[in-house]
Design a protein around this motif. Structure first.
Motif, PDB file in Angstrom:
ATOM      1  N   SER A 169      10.300  66.757  65.585  1.00  0.00           N
ATOM      2  CA  SER A 169      11.096  68.512  66.957  1.00  0.00           C
ATOM      3  C   SER A 169      12.680  67.774  67.524  1.00  0.00           C
ATOM      4  O   SER A 169      13.641  67.738  67.264  1.00  0.00           O
ATOM      5  CB  SER A 169      10.205  68.682  67.841  1.00  0.00           C
ATOM      6  N   THR A 223       4.298  72.100  67.409  1.00  0.00           N
ATOM      7  CA  THR A 223       5.307  72.518  68.067  1.00  0.00           C
ATOM      8  C   THR A 223       5.638  72.491  69.496  1.00  0.00           C
ATOM      9  O   THR A 223       7.149  71.872  69.671  1.00  0.00           O
ATOM     10  CB  THR A 223       6.598  73.435  66.900  1.00  0.00           C
ATOM     11  N   SER A 224       4.213  72.558  70.173  1.00  0.00           N
ATOM     12  CA  SER A 224       4.960  72.444  71.195  1.00  0.00           C
ATOM     13  C   SER A 224       4.200  71.828  72.166  1.00  0.00           C
ATOM     14  O   SER A 224       3.681  71.334  71.869  1.00  0.00           O
ATOM     15  CB  SER A 224       3.442  73.551  71.306  1.00  0.00           C
ATOM     16  N   HIS A 227       9.431  74.011  73.137  1.00  0.00           N
ATOM     17  CA  HIS A 227       9.760  73.745  72.076  1.00  0.00           C
ATOM     18  C   HIS A 227      10.706  74.416  71.573  1.00  0.00           C
ATOM     19  O   HIS A 227      11.747  74.577  72.262  1.00  0.00           O
ATOM     20  CB  HIS A 227       8.878  74.802  71.238  1.00  0.00           C
TER      21      HIS A 227
END
Ligand SMILES: *[C@@H]1O[C@H](CO)[C@@H](O)[C@H](O)[C@H]1NC(C)=O
Ligand SMILES: *[C@@H]1O[C@H](CO)[C@@H](O)[C@H](O)[C@H]1NC(C)=O
Length: 347
Positions: free
Chosen positions: A73, A298-299, A184
């Protein structure tokens, strides 16, 4: 993505080959770590500081999967994804007729006594596991998704000054009491220029900010009212609703577009090859005062700070200015500007 990830984990015997292959590709591309200043996109000092801190936090994550996801990310957001606007977000107004129609559907949906809302959708795995009673629900708007996507397209194209292709409109998602959504970026290669059009919320509920980081490294809290549209570069700027909602219902529709010349496949592998060799090792040097970061898929969250997000200590708060008209936007600089395409010919 997940399969790739497991292949990468260094303790699996067959994985070392794949990791070696990845490192070979990293060197072939002449990558270096830490990244050069010029590699941050955009090259504002605030953006660089924001993500330099985040990279330091990631080096301290112990779980390999979480760590790899953190890199995926953050490398994407900080270095590789292009930006299309100066700040990465803006506030504007949605088409009134469409908003009214959606609000009517929402009110009908939440008042229906037998089945007030449909079953929860399936893309909130993380929240679901931890807090099953606080899942967002869905009110259907049969047949209206394409209309939302079509009507909002010119707004997104004008804002990003880019010819776009609609990917999807999603909603009406209805958040309930105590909901939150950790920070995110939208991982999908097709969620590039996006928006949240707010349809309505419990009039007795407490204000519930959408939190977003801009391209200068500042964090904003945006409070939306019916018809307000938050435009944002959704796989570039980290965003979420880390504070918990206190109210019965809160509903928006989400639209996502990508540039007409976009290559969705290219992205993920470029990010994968940009992660440094030795990414799974713990750093030797100690950085003082670094807040712990937890990555779940993705958090992102920082458990040591209130609302699990440290930047909430210093934010700018926004509501739609009274004087802002349809066809105008406002963003980090606080200046109301017309929403016009700069180069009509190119679009
Ligand atoms: C990207 O962001 C930088 C910093 O705000 C800005 O100067 C630049 O114009 C942006 N790029 C585009 C295409 O808007
Ligand atoms: C939401 O939940 C909190 C915590 O359980 C509770 O104090 C509050 O009264 C609830 N609010 C509503 C509107 O249900």
């Amino acid at each position: 993505m997940l399969a790739l990830l497991f292949l990468l984990l260094p303790h699996l015997s067959s994985s070392q080959l794949d990791e070696n292959e990845r490192i070979a590709e990293y060197h072939k591309r002449q990558h270096k770590w830490p990244p050069a200043e010029a590699e941050f996109t955009p090259q504002t000092p605030g953006w660089r500081n924001l993500h330099t801190r985040r990279f330091q936090q990631i080096t301290r994550i112990e779980d390999g999967t979480a760590k790899y996801n953190g890199y995926m990310s953050t490398v994407h957001s900080a270095l590789l994804a292009p930006n299309f606007t100066e700040y990465g977000w803006a506030l504007t107004k949605g088409p009134s007729d469409l908003v009214e129609l959606l609000l009517a559907r929402l009110i009908t949906g939440i008042n229906r006594e037998d089945t007030p809302v449909e079953l929860p959708d399936a893309d909130q795995g993380d929240i679901r596991d931890e807090y099953p009673e606080e899942l967002p629900l869905m009110v259907s708007i049969y047949g209206l998704h394409q209309r939302v996507l079509d009507e909002l397209l010119p707004i997104h194209e004008a804002w990003s000054n880019t010819k776009l292709i609609g990917n999807n409109a999603y909603g009406l998602r209805v958040y309930r009491n105590q909901s939150n959504l950790q920070m995110h970026i939208d991982e999908s290669a097709t969620h590039i220029i996006s928006s949240i059009m707010h349809i309505g919320h419990d009039p007795d509920g407490e204000p519930w900010p959408l939190v977003i980081e801009d391209l200068h490294g500042n964090t904003h809290e945006v409070f939306l009212e019916t018809g307000d549209v938050l435009l944002y570069e959704s796989s570039k700027c980290f965003h979420g609703r880390p504070k918990r909602y206190n109210g019965k219902w809160y509903s928006s529709i989400f639209t996502h577009y990508y540039p007409a010349d976009w290559n969705p496949k290219r992205n993920e592998m470029n990010v994968h090859y940009r992660i440094p060799p030795g990414w799974h090792l713990q750093p030797e040097e100690v950085v003082e005062d670094l807040d712990e970061l937890i990555v779940t898929e993705t958090s992102f969250k920082e458990p040591g700070c209130e609302h699990e997000w440290c930047a909430l200590k210093k934010t700018t708060k926004w509501t739609m200015p009274q004087e802002l008209q349809h066809g105008q936007i406002i963003s980090s600089d606080g200046v109301i500007k017309p929403l016009v395409k700069e180069s009509e010919d190119e679009l």
